[in-house]
Motif scaffolding. Structure first.
Motif, short mmCIF file in Angstrom:
data_model
loop_
_atom_site.label_atom_id
_atom_site.label_comp_id
_atom_site.label_asym_id
_atom_site.label_seq_id
_atom_site.Cartn_x
_atom_site.Cartn_y
_atom_site.Cartn_z
N TRP A 129 0.96 -1.08 0.09
CA TRP A 129 -0.04 -0.04 0.00
C TRP A 129 0.94 1.13 0.03
O TRP A 129 1.77 1.39 0.66
N PHE A 130 0.32 2.22 -0.86
CA PHE A 130 1.24 3.54 -0.89
C PHE A 130 0.05 4.47 -0.73
O PHE A 130 -1.13 4.16 -1.20
N PRO A 131 0.21 5.78 -0.45
CA PRO A 131 -0.84 6.96 -0.29
C PRO A 131 -1.30 7.12 -1.63
O PRO A 131 -0.72 7.21 -2.86
N VAL A 132 -2.61 7.38 -1.77
CA VAL A 132 -3.30 7.71 -3.07
C VAL A 132 -3.43 9.18 -3.16
O VAL A 132 -3.30 9.85 -2.32
N ASP A 133 -3.44 9.53 -4.40
CA ASP A 133 -3.85 11.01 -4.94
C ASP A 133 -4.80 11.05 -5.64
O ASP A 133 -5.59 10.43 -5.86
N SER A 134 -5.23 12.60 -5.76
CA SER A 134 -6.52 12.90 -6.35
C SER A 134 -6.78 12.42 -8.01
O SER A 134 -7.56 12.13 -8.31
#
Length: 553
Positions: A129-134
Motif C-alpha cells: 500500500w502507498f498513499p493515494v492522490d487525487s
C-alpha cells in the motif's frame, strides 16, 4: 429561520438578580419583577401569532397566491466559473471540485495510517500500500461508474482474462489489487474529530458539502416537491427503516427537496431516528420546515404528500413564508374538518371546505381522495387523459408536481453506482455520489438545450473523460497485459490497423492519392499506401504512425 425568538436573555435575568440584591426598596423590587414578568409573557414565537381557530365553512376559498420572484436556472456564480465551456466534464467539475477530491484523499490516507498503527486490526495491512492522490482516486471512481454499466456478479470478474467475459479497460487502468486496497481504505471523515453522538459522522462532511453545492449551482423553477426515497440496505444499521410499500422494503430513508420539472435535488436529509426540531411541531412538519428553509419567501409552489400535510403547516407556509402549498392529506389530521369523513360521495363527486385561506377537498374516484391547497378557490373540474375523466384541478397539478422525485428515483435505480457493502456509510456515500452525478446531468441539459443524451451515456462519457484526462500512475505490474485465451502474437488481430497498397483501377495499375496528414499540414504529396481499416491514404511509416497515435496530427 424557524427558531423561537426570545425577548428575554441571560443578561436580563442577571440584571433582575443583581437589582434585587442591591436594592433596599421592596417597592422597586416589585416594580422590576412586574416589568420582568411582562417581558417573559411577551415571549411568543411567530407561529403563535397565527389564528388558532379552525371553523371550516362550505364556501369557495379566497386564496392569497404568491408570485414567483426568482429567475430559475444555473446561478451566475456557476456560469462565471464555467466561462464559455459547456461540456459534460465541465458540469461534472462544477459539483465535484478539488475540495471534494482532496477531502477523500486526505481522509483515505489518514484512515490507512490509523489502521496500520492500530495493533488490534483484524486484517493485516498490505505492505504494498502507498498513499493515494487525487488523480488516482478519480480513476478509481471512473472504474466504479463503468462497473455500474457492466454488471458482473463479483468485482474480480471485471479483471478476468477469459475471452467470454473480458473487459480490458479495467486491467489497463488499474490493477485489481490496488482497486481493492482503495476500496478498503476509502474514508470521508476524521475519526478523531467527529462527534460520537452523530450517527452520520462517517459521511457528514460529504453531506454538508453536497447540500451546500447543490444550492449554490442552481435556482429551481416555481414548482418544487418534498418526498422520501428509500436506499436499499439490509445490513446492520440503527436507523434502518422497513417500508412495505417500497420495492426495497429495508433501507435508509432520504428526505429530498427536488424541482418538479427536472428532478434536480436541491437539498436532502437522512433520517436517523428523530426528525423533531421544535417540540410544538410534529416530525413531518419539522422535515418540511428544515428542507424548505432555503427557498421560503420566493413564491414557490410546494407539493407534499399526506405524511407531511396538515392545516397548520399549510397556513404557516402560506401566511408567513409566502409559499403556495398543494398536497394530499389524511382525513384524521388535527384541525381537519370533521364532517368531510361522514359525507358519502359517488364517483366523480366532490365536496369542499375552506378556512384561513386553506381549501380542503374530498373527491371520490375509486376511493376517497383528500386534498388541501392554498392556491385554489374550488375544485375546478378539468378533463384529463384519453378517457377524458373529470378531475379537480388541484389533483391534476399535484400529480404533475410530484413527478420530480419519482423521476429521479426511477433513473437512479436503473444503473446504481453503489455495490454491496458491509458498512452502511459507504453505501450512503455512493448513493449521494449518484445523486450528485444526476444533478450534473441536469445542469448539462440546461446548458445544452438542443442536445439529446440519456443519463447512461452521460455517465459513460464522464468515466471516459476521467480515464483520459487523469494520467495513469506507474504500477508494478506482473508482465504484459495479455489478451485472455489468445496467444500474445494474435492480440492485435481485432483492433490493429495495417498498411496496404491502394487497390488498382482499370485506368491505373498503381494509383496514388493525396496523403491525409500531409494535406492537413498544407503539403501536397501523394502516396500509394493506405490504412486497411480506416481507408485513409497515408505515407508509410511516418504519416501512418502519426495519424494513429496523435490526436491533432
Amino acid at each position: 429561520m424557524f427558531s423561537r425568538k426570545r425577548f428575554c436573555d441571560e443578561d436580563s435575568e442577571n440584571c433582575a438578580i443583581n437589582f434585587a440584591n442591591e436594592s433596599d426598596s421592596s417597592d422597586e423590587i416589585c416594580k422590576f419583577r412586574r416589568k420582568y414578568r411582562r417581558i417573559i409573557v411577551d415571549d411568543t414565537s411567530d407561529d403563535d401569532q397565527l389564528p388558532e381557530s379552525w371553523v371550516w365553512n362550505e364556501r369557495r376559498n379566497s386564496p392569497k397566491i404568491w408570485d414567483y420572484t426568482m429567475t430559475p436556472g444555473i446561478s451566475e456564480a456557476a456560469l462565471c466559473q464555467l466561462g464559455g465551456s459547456r461540456g459534460e466534464f465541465d458540469t461534472f467539475n462544477l459539483t465535484f471540485d478539488d475540495i471534494f477530491w482532496n477531502n477523500i484523499v486526505t481522509e483515505t490516507n489518514q484512515y490507512a495510517n490509523q489502521l496500520r498503527e492500530n495493533p488490534h486490526t483484524r486484517r493485516k495491512i498490505d505492505e504494498t500500500w502507498f498513499p493515494v492522490d487525487s488523480t488516482e482516486i478519480k480513476r478509481y471512481f471512473a472504474l466504479t461508474i463503468i462497473m455500474a454499466q457492466i454488471k458482473k456478479p463479483r468485482i474480480q470478474m471485471n479483471w478476468s482474462k477469459r475471452a467470454v467475459i473480458e473487459t480490458p479497460i479495467f486491467r489497463k487502468s488499474m490493477p485489481l489489487k490496488r482497486y481493492l486496497q482503495i476500496t478498503r481504505f476509502l474514508h470521508f471523515s476524521n475519526n478523531n474529530l467527529v462527534a460520537n453522538t452523530d450517527k452520520l459522522k462517517k459521511v457528514r462532511p460529504v453531506i454538508n458539502f453536497l447540500n451546500q453545492k447543490f444550492k449554490e449551482l442552481y435556482i429551481m423553477k416555481k414548482d418544487i416537491s418534498i418526498d422520501e426515497s428509500l436506499m436499499k440496505f439490509r445490513g446492520r444499521l440503527s436507523y434502518k427503516q422497513f417500508n412495505p410499500s417500497k420495492r426495497a422494503r429495508f433501507g435508509v430513508k432520504f428526505y429530498k427537496l427536488c424541482e418538479s420539472d427536472s428532478g434536480y435535488c436541491y437539498e436532502f436529509k437522512i433520517y436517523t431516528g428523530n426528525d423533531k426540531i421544535n417540540c410544538k411541531d410534529s416530525a413531518s412538519e419539522s422535515v418540511v420546515k428544515k428542507l424548505s428553509e432555503s427557498v421560503l419567501h420566493r413564491g414557490h409552489t410546494l407539493y407534499i404528500d399526506s405524511w407531511y400535510s396538515s392545516p397548520k403547516l399549510f397556513m404557516i407556509l402560506s401566511h408567513k413564508y409566502k409559499t403556495n402549498v398543494i398536497g394530499t392529506v389524511r382525513s384524521n389530521r388535527k384541525n381537519m374538518p370533521k364532517d368531510l369523513c361522514s359525507v358519502k360521495l359517488k364517483r366523480g363527486e366532490y365536496v369542499i371546505r375552506s378556512c384561513n385561506r386553506v381549501l380542503a377537498l374530498k373527491w371520490r374516484d375509486k376511493r376517497d381522495v383528500y386534498m388541501m391547497s392554498t392556491k385554489h378557490e374550488t375544485a375546478e373540474m378539468t378533463s384529463q387523459g384519453s378517457k377524458r375523466t373529470l378531475k379537480p384541478n388541484c389533483i391534476t397539478e399535484y400529480n404533475k408536481g410530484m413527478n420530480g422525485i419519482d423521476l429521479q428515483d426511477q433513473i437512479l435505480a436503473c444503473f446504481p453506482i453503489m455495490r454491496k457493502y458491509m458498512k452502511g456509510y459507504k453505501k450512503i456515500f455512493f448513493y449521494l455520489f449518484d445523486i450528485g452525478l444526476f444533478n450534473c446531468y441536469i445542469l448539462w441539459k440546461k446548458l445544452n438545450d438542443g442536445k439529446k443524451q440519456c443519463y447512461v451515456d452521460y455517465k459513460i462519457n464522464i468515466a471516459e473523460s476521467l480515464l483520459k484526462k487523469m494520467p495513469k500512475p506507474i504500477y508494478k505490474e506482473r508482465g504484459v497485459l495479455s489478451s485472455g485465451d489468445a496467444p500474445d502474437r494474435l492480440c492485435a488481430k481485432e483492433w490493429a490497423h495495417f498498411p496496404k497498397h491502394i487497390d488498382p483501377t482499370p485506368s491505373k495499375l498503381r494509383p496514388s492519392k493525396r496523403c491525409t496528414v500531409c494535406h492537413k499540414n498544407k503539403k501536397r504529396k501523394e502516396t500509394t499506401w493506405e490504412c486497411k481499416k480506416c481507408k485513409v491514404p497515408l505515407h508509410v511509416p511516418e504519416c501512418f504512425e502519426r495519424y494513429h497515435t496523435v490526436t491533432d496530427y
